[in-house]
Design a protein around this motif. Sequence first.
Motif, PDB file in Angstrom:
ATOM      1  N   THR A  71      30.470  47.555  50.987  1.00  0.00           N
ATOM      2  CA  THR A  71      30.389  48.963  50.577  1.00  0.00           C
ATOM      3  C   THR A  71      31.769  49.586  50.697  1.00  0.00           C
ATOM      4  N   LEU A  72      32.165  50.317  49.656  1.00  0.00           N
ATOM      5  CA  LEU A  72      33.454  50.996  49.647  1.00  0.00           C
ATOM      6  C   LEU A  72      33.236  52.491  49.481  1.00  0.00           C
ATOM      7  N   ALA A  73      33.638  53.246  50.468  1.00  0.00           N
ATOM      8  CA  ALA A  73      33.595  54.705  50.371  1.00  0.00           C
ATOM      9  C   ALA A  73      34.635  55.145  49.335  1.00  0.00           C
ATOM     10  N   PRO A  74      34.515  56.369  48.832  1.00  0.00           N
ATOM     11  CA  PRO A  74      35.507  56.856  47.872  1.00  0.00           C
ATOM     12  C   PRO A  74      36.928  56.748  48.435  1.00  0.00           C
ATOM     13  N   LYS A  75      37.848  56.301  47.587  1.00  0.00           N
ATOM     14  CA  LYS A  75      39.276  56.204  47.930  1.00  0.00           C
ATOM     15  C   LYS A  75      39.541  55.262  49.108  1.00  0.00           C
ATOM     16  N   GLN A  76      38.680  54.267  49.306  1.00  0.00           N
ATOM     17  CA  GLN A  76      38.840  53.328  50.413  1.00  0.00           C
ATOM     18  C   GLN A  76      39.050  51.903  49.901  1.00  0.00           C
ATOM     19  N   THR A  77      39.445  51.027  50.821  1.00  0.00           N
ATOM     20  CA  THR A  77      39.691  49.616  50.537  1.00  0.00           C
ATOM     21  C   THR A  77      38.848  48.777  51.490  1.00  0.00           C
ATOM     22  N   ALA A  78      38.363  47.636  51.002  1.00  0.00           N
ATOM     23  CA  ALA A  78      37.617  46.702  51.848  1.00  0.00           C
ATOM     24  C   ALA A  78      38.069  45.288  51.493  1.00  0.00           C
ATOM     25  N   THR A  79      38.016  44.396  52.482  1.00  0.00           N
ATOM     26  CA  THR A  79      38.444  43.016  52.248  1.00  0.00           C
ATOM     27  C   THR A  79      37.344  42.035  52.640  1.00  0.00           C
ATOM     28  N   LEU A  80      37.450  40.842  52.044  1.00  0.00           N
ATOM     29  CA  LEU A  80      36.509  39.761  52.320  1.00  0.00           C
ATOM     30  C   LEU A  80      37.252  38.443  52.163  1.00  0.00           C
ATOM     31  N   VAL A  81      37.152  37.560  53.170  1.00  0.00           N
ATOM     32  CA  VAL A  81      37.727  36.222  53.072  1.00  0.00           C
ATOM     33  C   VAL A  81      36.673  35.307  52.457  1.00  0.00           C
ATOM     34  N   LEU A  82      37.055  34.603  51.406  1.00  0.00           N
ATOM     35  CA  LEU A  82      36.119  33.725  50.694  1.00  0.00           C
ATOM     36  C   LEU A  82      35.858  32.465  51.513  1.00  0.00           C
ATOM     37  N   LYS A  83      34.580  32.163  51.741  1.00  0.00           N
ATOM     38  CA  LYS A  83      34.183  31.068  52.638  1.00  0.00           C
ATOM     39  C   LYS A  83      33.699  29.817  51.920  1.00  0.00           C
ATOM     40  N   LYS A  84      33.221  29.965  50.660  1.00  0.00           N
ATOM     41  CA  LYS A  84      32.707  28.773  49.982  1.00  0.00           C
ATOM     42  C   LYS A  84      32.982  28.837  48.486  1.00  0.00           C
ATOM     43  N   ALA A  85      33.060  27.645  47.897  1.00  0.00           N
ATOM     44  CA  ALA A  85      33.374  27.522  46.474  1.00  0.00           C
ATOM     45  C   ALA A  85      32.142  27.845  45.627  1.00  0.00           C
ATOM     46  N   GLY A  86      32.405  28.216  44.391  1.00  0.00           N
ATOM     47  CA  GLY A  86      31.332  28.484  43.441  1.00  0.00           C
ATOM     48  C   GLY A  86      31.669  29.688  42.583  1.00  0.00           C
ATOM     49  N   THR A  87      30.804  29.956  41.630  1.00  0.00           N
ATOM     50  CA  THR A  87      30.946  31.135  40.780  1.00  0.00           C
ATOM     51  C   THR A  87      29.975  32.190  41.278  1.00  0.00           C
ATOM     52  N   VAL A  88      30.509  33.364  41.573  1.00  0.00           N
ATOM     53  CA  VAL A  88      29.686  34.440  42.128  1.00  0.00           C
ATOM     54  C   VAL A  88      29.755  35.652  41.204  1.00  0.00           C
ATOM     55  N   ASP A  89      28.604  36.008  40.644  1.00  0.00           N
ATOM     56  CA  ASP A  89      28.495  37.249  39.883  1.00  0.00           C
ATOM     57  C   ASP A  89      28.214  38.365  40.880  1.00  0.00           C
TER      58      ASP A  89
END
Length: 106
Positions: A71-89
């Motif tokens: 979830t990203l509040a207005p005017k905010q930034t969020a990060t996520l480290v990718l843990k597994k391979a694949g195509t994610v929609d």
Amino acid sequence: MSSGRHLAILVLLALGAMAVPAHAATIQIVMENLVVSPAEVSAKVGDTIEWVNKDILAHTATARNGDFDVTLAPKQTATLVLKKAGTVDYYCRYHPNMKAVLKIAP
């Protein structure tokens, strides 16, 4: 062969045999004017995705397969480290027309 030269060759061989670790990348994805840009990103396991919400509305980055829900509040930034391979929609739960794809290589 002199011992100094022999040692130098051994050191060079040892350095050549060492694996050089790949550096993880940080990939920025912007959410602005109710659009995800870029809409398709190629990344690798270990890379960090940084979503930047430039809108005055909250957004989410919600994987259809359940891998993440950020979830990203207005005017905010969020990060996520990718843990597994694949195509994610993924999409925004608040604005379902905001859609994108992550192609994650091993």
